[in-house]
Design a protein around this motif. Structure first.
Motif, PDB file in Angstrom:
ATOM      1  N   ASP A   1     -26.568 -21.069  42.670  1.00 29.08           N
ATOM      2  CA  ASP A   1     -25.176 -21.492  42.813  1.00 29.08           C
ATOM      3  C   ASP A   1     -24.632 -22.235  41.602  1.00 29.08           C
ATOM      4  O   ASP A   1     -23.414 -22.403  41.471  1.00 29.08           O
ATOM      5  CB  ASP A   1     -25.009 -22.375  44.053  1.00 29.08           C
ATOM      6  CG  ASP A   1     -25.040 -21.583  45.343  1.00 29.08           C
ATOM      7  OD1 ASP A   1     -24.937 -20.339  45.270  1.00 29.08           O
ATOM      8  OD2 ASP A   1     -25.152 -22.191  46.420  1.00 29.08           O
ATOM      9  N   GLU A   2     -25.503 -22.680  40.711  1.00 29.48           N
ATOM     10  CA  GLU A   2     -25.041 -23.397  39.521  1.00 29.48           C
ATOM     11  C   GLU A   2     -24.830 -22.468  38.331  1.00 29.48           C
ATOM     12  O   GLU A   2     -24.313 -22.899  37.297  1.00 29.48           O
ATOM     13  CB  GLU A   2     -26.045 -24.497  39.144  1.00 29.48           C
ATOM     14  CG  GLU A   2     -26.163 -25.593  40.195  1.00 29.48           C
ATOM     15  CD  GLU A   2     -24.817 -26.245  40.494  1.00 29.48           C
ATOM     16  OE1 GLU A   2     -24.091 -26.568  39.529  1.00 29.48           O
ATOM     17  OE2 GLU A   2     -24.492 -26.410  41.686  1.00 29.48           O
ATOM     18  N   ARG A   3     -25.204 -21.230  38.476  1.00 27.75           N
ATOM     19  CA  ARG A   3     -25.097 -20.286  37.370  1.00 27.75           C
ATOM     20  C   ARG A   3     -23.902 -19.357  37.581  1.00 27.75           C
ATOM     21  O   ARG A   3     -23.307 -19.315  38.668  1.00 27.75           O
ATOM     22  CB  ARG A   3     -26.376 -19.451  37.237  1.00 27.75           C
ATOM     23  CG  ARG A   3     -27.626 -20.265  36.967  1.00 27.75           C
ATOM     24  CD  ARG A   3     -28.817 -19.343  36.727  1.00 27.75           C
ATOM     25  NE  ARG A   3     -28.628 -18.554  35.515  1.00 27.75           N
ATOM     26  CZ  ARG A   3     -29.021 -18.952  34.304  1.00 27.75           C
ATOM     27  NH1 ARG A   3     -29.620 -20.112  34.147  1.00 27.75           N
ATOM     28  NH2 ARG A   3     -28.825 -18.177  33.258  1.00 27.75           N
ATOM     29  N   SER A   4     -23.594 -18.587  36.536  1.00 29.54           N
ATOM     30  CA  SER A   4     -22.566 -17.553  36.644  1.00 29.54           C
ATOM     31  C   SER A   4     -23.152 -16.198  36.270  1.00 29.54           C
ATOM     32  O   SER A   4     -22.428 -15.264  35.923  1.00 29.54           O
ATOM     33  CB  SER A   4     -21.392 -17.872  35.712  1.00 29.54           C
ATOM     34  OG  SER A   4     -21.822 -17.927  34.355  1.00 29.54           O
ATOM     35  N   ASN A   5     -24.468 -16.098  36.328  1.00 29.84           N
ATOM     36  CA  ASN A   5     -25.145 -14.852  35.973  1.00 29.84           C
ATOM     37  C   ASN A   5     -26.557 -14.872  36.540  1.00 29.84           C
ATOM     38  O   ASN A   5     -26.986 -15.843  37.167  1.00 29.84           O
ATOM     39  CB  ASN A   5     -25.199 -14.688  34.449  1.00 29.84           C
ATOM     40  CG  ASN A   5     -26.146 -15.701  33.803  1.00 29.84           C
ATOM     41  OD1 ASN A   5     -26.248 -16.843  34.249  1.00 29.84           O
ATOM     42  ND2 ASN A   5     -26.835 -15.302  32.760  1.00 29.84           N
ATOM     43  N   PHE A   6     -27.255 -13.763  36.310  1.00 27.63           N
ATOM     44  CA  PHE A   6     -28.686 -13.717  36.569  1.00 27.63           C
ATOM     45  C   PHE A   6     -29.385 -14.053  35.258  1.00 27.63           C
ATOM     46  O   PHE A   6     -29.037 -13.508  34.206  1.00 27.63           O
ATOM     47  CB  PHE A   6     -29.106 -12.336  37.056  1.00 27.63           C
ATOM     48  CG  PHE A   6     -28.517 -11.954  38.389  1.00 27.63           C
ATOM     49  CD1 PHE A   6     -29.018 -12.487  39.562  1.00 27.63           C
ATOM     50  CD2 PHE A   6     -27.450 -11.075  38.459  1.00 27.63           C
ATOM     51  CE1 PHE A   6     -28.468 -12.145  40.787  1.00 27.63           C
ATOM     52  CE2 PHE A   6     -26.896 -10.720  39.668  1.00 27.63           C
ATOM     53  CZ  PHE A   6     -27.405 -11.262  40.841  1.00 27.63           C
ATOM     54  N   GLU A   7     -30.351 -14.946  35.308  1.00 28.61           N
ATOM     55  CA  GLU A   7     -31.009 -15.402  34.088  1.00 28.61           C
ATOM     56  C   GLU A   7     -31.647 -14.231  33.340  1.00 28.61           C
ATOM     57  O   GLU A   7     -32.291 -13.367  33.928  1.00 28.61           O
ATOM     58  CB  GLU A   7     -32.074 -16.440  34.409  1.00 28.61           C
ATOM     59  CG  GLU A   7     -32.703 -17.059  33.175  1.00 28.61           C
ATOM     60  CD  GLU A   7     -33.680 -18.172  33.520  1.00 28.61           C
ATOM     61  OE1 GLU A   7     -34.150 -18.842  32.593  1.00 28.61           O
ATOM     62  OE2 GLU A   7     -33.959 -18.358  34.723  1.00 28.61           O
ATOM     63  N   ILE A   8     -31.430 -14.206  32.035  1.00 34.06           N
ATOM     64  CA  ILE A   8     -32.028 -13.171  31.192  1.00 34.06           C
ATOM     65  C   ILE A   8     -32.874 -13.831  30.115  1.00 34.06           C
ATOM     66  O   ILE A   8     -32.592 -14.959  29.690  1.00 34.06           O
ATOM     67  CB  ILE A   8     -30.959 -12.265  30.542  1.00 34.06           C
ATOM     68  CG1 ILE A   8     -29.899 -13.114  29.817  1.00 34.06           C
ATOM     69  CG2 ILE A   8     -30.306 -11.385  31.578  1.00 34.06           C
ATOM     70  CD1 ILE A   8     -28.865 -12.295  29.089  1.00 34.06           C
ATOM     71  N   LEU A   9     -33.907 -13.130  29.694  1.00 34.27           N
ATOM     72  CA  LEU A   9     -34.823 -13.646  28.686  1.00 34.27           C
ATOM     73  C   LEU A   9     -34.741 -12.788  27.422  1.00 34.27           C
ATOM     74  O   LEU A   9     -34.270 -11.656  27.454  1.00 34.27           O
ATOM     75  CB  LEU A   9     -36.256 -13.646  29.227  1.00 34.27           C
ATOM     76  CG  LEU A   9     -36.492 -14.410  30.536  1.00 34.27           C
ATOM     77  CD1 LEU A   9     -37.938 -14.231  30.987  1.00 34.27           C
ATOM     78  CD2 LEU A   9     -36.164 -15.885  30.369  1.00 34.27           C
ATOM     79  N   GLY A  10     -35.201 -13.353  26.315  1.00 39.34           N
ATOM     80  CA  GLY A  10     -35.231 -12.591  25.075  1.00 39.34           C
ATOM     81  C   GLY A  10     -34.153 -13.006  24.101  1.00 39.34           C
ATOM     82  O   GLY A  10     -33.359 -13.913  24.356  1.00 39.34           O
ATOM     83  N   GLN A  11     -34.105 -12.318  22.975  1.00 36.41           N
ATOM     84  CA  GLN A  11     -33.149 -12.614  21.921  1.00 36.41           C
ATOM     85  C   GLN A  11     -31.751 -12.128  22.308  1.00 36.41           C
ATOM     86  O   GLN A  11     -31.599 -11.103  22.974  1.00 36.41           O
ATOM     87  CB  GLN A  11     -33.579 -11.936  20.617  1.00 36.41           C
ATOM     88  CG  GLN A  11     -34.890 -12.461  20.060  1.00 36.41           C
ATOM     89  CD  GLN A  11     -34.804 -13.933  19.692  1.00 36.41           C
ATOM     90  OE1 GLN A  11     -33.846 -14.356  19.051  1.00 36.41           O
ATOM     91  NE2 GLN A  11     -35.792 -14.702  20.109  1.00 36.41           N
TER      92      GLN A  11
ATOM     93  N   ALA B   1     -21.565 -13.621  25.823  1.00 40.93           N
ATOM     94  CA  ALA B   1     -21.247 -12.248  26.241  1.00 40.93           C
ATOM     95  C   ALA B   1     -22.424 -11.622  26.980  1.00 40.93           C
ATOM     96  O   ALA B   1     -22.243 -10.897  27.963  1.00 40.93           O
ATOM     97  CB  ALA B   1     -20.869 -11.397  25.024  1.00 40.93           C
ATOM     98  N   ASP B   2     -23.631 -11.922  26.531  1.00 42.35           N
ATOM     99  CA  ASP B   2     -24.821 -11.406  27.208  1.00 42.35           C
ATOM    100  C   ASP B   2     -24.911 -11.967  28.630  1.00 42.35           C
ATOM    101  O   ASP B   2     -25.271 -11.253  29.572  1.00 42.35           O
ATOM    102  CB  ASP B   2     -26.083 -11.774  26.441  1.00 42.35           C
ATOM    103  CG  ASP B   2     -26.183 -11.044  25.102  1.00 42.35           C
ATOM    104  OD1 ASP B   2     -25.401 -10.104  24.873  1.00 42.35           O
ATOM    105  OD2 ASP B   2     -27.042 -11.428  24.288  1.00 42.35           O
ATOM    106  N   GLU B   3     -24.591 -13.242  28.776  1.00 41.84           N
ATOM    107  CA  GLU B   3     -24.653 -13.870  30.096  1.00 41.84           C
ATOM    108  C   GLU B   3     -23.583 -13.299  31.025  1.00 41.84           C
ATOM    109  O   GLU B   3     -23.827 -13.110  32.219  1.00 41.84           O
ATOM    110  CB  GLU B   3     -24.504 -15.379  29.957  1.00 41.84           C
ATOM    111  CG  GLU B   3     -25.712 -16.043  29.297  1.00 41.84           C
ATOM    112  CD  GLU B   3     -25.570 -17.549  29.171  1.00 41.84           C
ATOM    113  OE1 GLU B   3     -24.439 -18.050  29.358  1.00 41.84           O
ATOM    114  OE2 GLU B   3     -26.591 -18.209  28.890  1.00 41.84           O
ATOM    115  N   LEU B   4     -22.407 -13.023  30.472  1.00 39.59           N
ATOM    116  CA  LEU B   4     -21.359 -12.386  31.270  1.00 39.59           C
ATOM    117  C   LEU B   4     -21.815 -11.005  31.727  1.00 39.59           C
ATOM    118  O   LEU B   4     -21.667 -10.638  32.900  1.00 39.59           O
ATOM    119  CB  LEU B   4     -20.069 -12.281  30.454  1.00 39.59           C
ATOM    120  CG  LEU B   4     -18.935 -11.446  31.059  1.00 39.59           C
ATOM    121  CD1 LEU B   4     -18.551 -11.956  32.447  1.00 39.59           C
ATOM    122  CD2 LEU B   4     -17.733 -11.452  30.130  1.00 39.59           C
ATOM    123  N   GLU B   5     -22.395 -10.250  30.810  1.00 42.93           N
ATOM    124  CA  GLU B   5     -22.890  -8.914  31.151  1.00 42.93           C
ATOM    125  C   GLU B   5     -24.003  -8.985  32.191  1.00 42.93           C
ATOM    126  O   GLU B   5     -24.135  -8.095  33.042  1.00 42.93           O
ATOM    127  CB  GLU B   5     -23.386  -8.207  29.889  1.00 42.93           C
ATOM    128  CG  GLU B   5     -23.769  -6.754  30.111  1.00 42.93           C
ATOM    129  CD  GLU B   5     -24.044  -6.011  28.810  1.00 42.93           C
ATOM    130  OE1 GLU B   5     -24.691  -4.948  28.870  1.00 42.93           O
ATOM    131  OE2 GLU B   5     -23.616  -6.487  27.748  1.00 42.93           O
TER     132      GLU B   5
END
Length: 200
Positions: free
Chosen positions: A51-61, A69-73
Motif C-alpha cells: 500500500d505504500e508503493r505505486s508499483n511492483f518492486e523491480i530489481l536490476g539496472q 519511468a521504469d517504476e511507472l512501467e
C-alpha cells in the motif's frame, strides 16, 4: 514471448465477450478455464502489493528512460492484466484455486494509482516531458481504467478522480514521436473527455 503475447491477446478478447447474467454457475466451461489461467498470472502479483508503493518492486539496472519511468512501467504493464481479470465475470468459488478477492486487488490498484499521481507522495511517478516513456504508460493506464472502470475508476472520490485526471492530463500538448505514439495521447484524452473528473 510469443506464448505470452498470444495469451494476453486471447485474454483481452475473451474477457470482453458478453456472458449470460444468469449467474456464475452458468458460465461456459471455456470461459471458466481461461479465467482460471488468468488467475494463475495474477496470483504471483498479490503478495507483492504494498500500500505504500505505486508499483511492483523491480530489481536490476535502470533503463535509459530512468528509474521513475521504469517504476511507472512496473505498475502499468501488470495492471493491464489485473484490469482484464477484474472486468471478467467472477468465477464460481467452487472452481477457484486462490483465495485473493477482486475487492483486495482493485483496492490495491486504486491505492497504488493514487500514490503514483500524488506529487506529495514518495512514490510519485513524476511529470511527463517531451518524447518520454511516461506518455506510453499513460495510455496503458488509460486502457486499464477503461476496461475495469467499475472496479477501479468509479469507486474513487471526486477529489481522487481529479488527482488522477490532472496527472493524465499532462499528455496534452507534449511532443511525441510521429508513429504509434500519436495514438497514446488520443486514448488518454478520450478517457478524460468521457470521465467525470472536474476540469477535464
Amino acid at each position: 514471448m510469443k506464448r505470452y503475447s498470444f495469451f494476453f491477446a486471447t485474454l483481452f478478447l475473451i474477457a470482453a465477450l458478453p456472458v449470460s447474467q444468469a449467474g456464475t454457475e452458468s458460465l461456459p466451461k471455456a470461459y471458466i478455464d481461461f479465467g482460471l489461467m488468468a488467475e494463475e498470472y495474477v496470483a504471483p502479483l498479490v503478495p507483492l502489493m504494498d500500500d505504500e508503493r505505486s508499483n511492483f518492486e523491480i530489481l536490476g539496472q535502470p533503463s535509459d528512460h530512468g528509474v521513475i519511468a521504469d517504476e511507472l512501467e512496473a505498475f502499468t504493464r501488470p495492471s493491464l492484466l489485473l484490469a482484464l481479470w477484474l472486468q471478467m465475470s467472477p468465477l464460481p468459488e467452487s472452481e477457484r484455486v486462490h483465495d485473493f478477492t477482486r475487492e483486495e486487488v482493485s483496492a490495491w490498484f486504486r491505492k497504488a494509482m493514487l500514490n503514483g499521481t500524488n506529487p506529495e507522495h514518495p512514490a510519485y511517478w513524476g511529470h511527463l516531458v517531451n518524447y518520454h516513456q511516461h506518455g506510453v504508460e499513460m495510455s496503458i493506464l488509460t486502457m486499464s481504467l477503461t476496461l475495469a472502470r467499475e472496479s477501479v475508476w468509479d469507486p474513487l472520490s471526486t477529489e481522487e478522480k481529479d488527482q488522477v485526471a490532472e496527472w493524465l492530463g499532462e499528455i496534452r500538448g507534449n511532443a511525441r514521436y510521429w508513429n504509434n505514439h500519436l495514438y497514446f495521447a488520443v486514448l488518454t484524452i478520450c478517457l478524460l473527455y468521457t470521465s467525470d473528473a472536474a476540469d477535464e
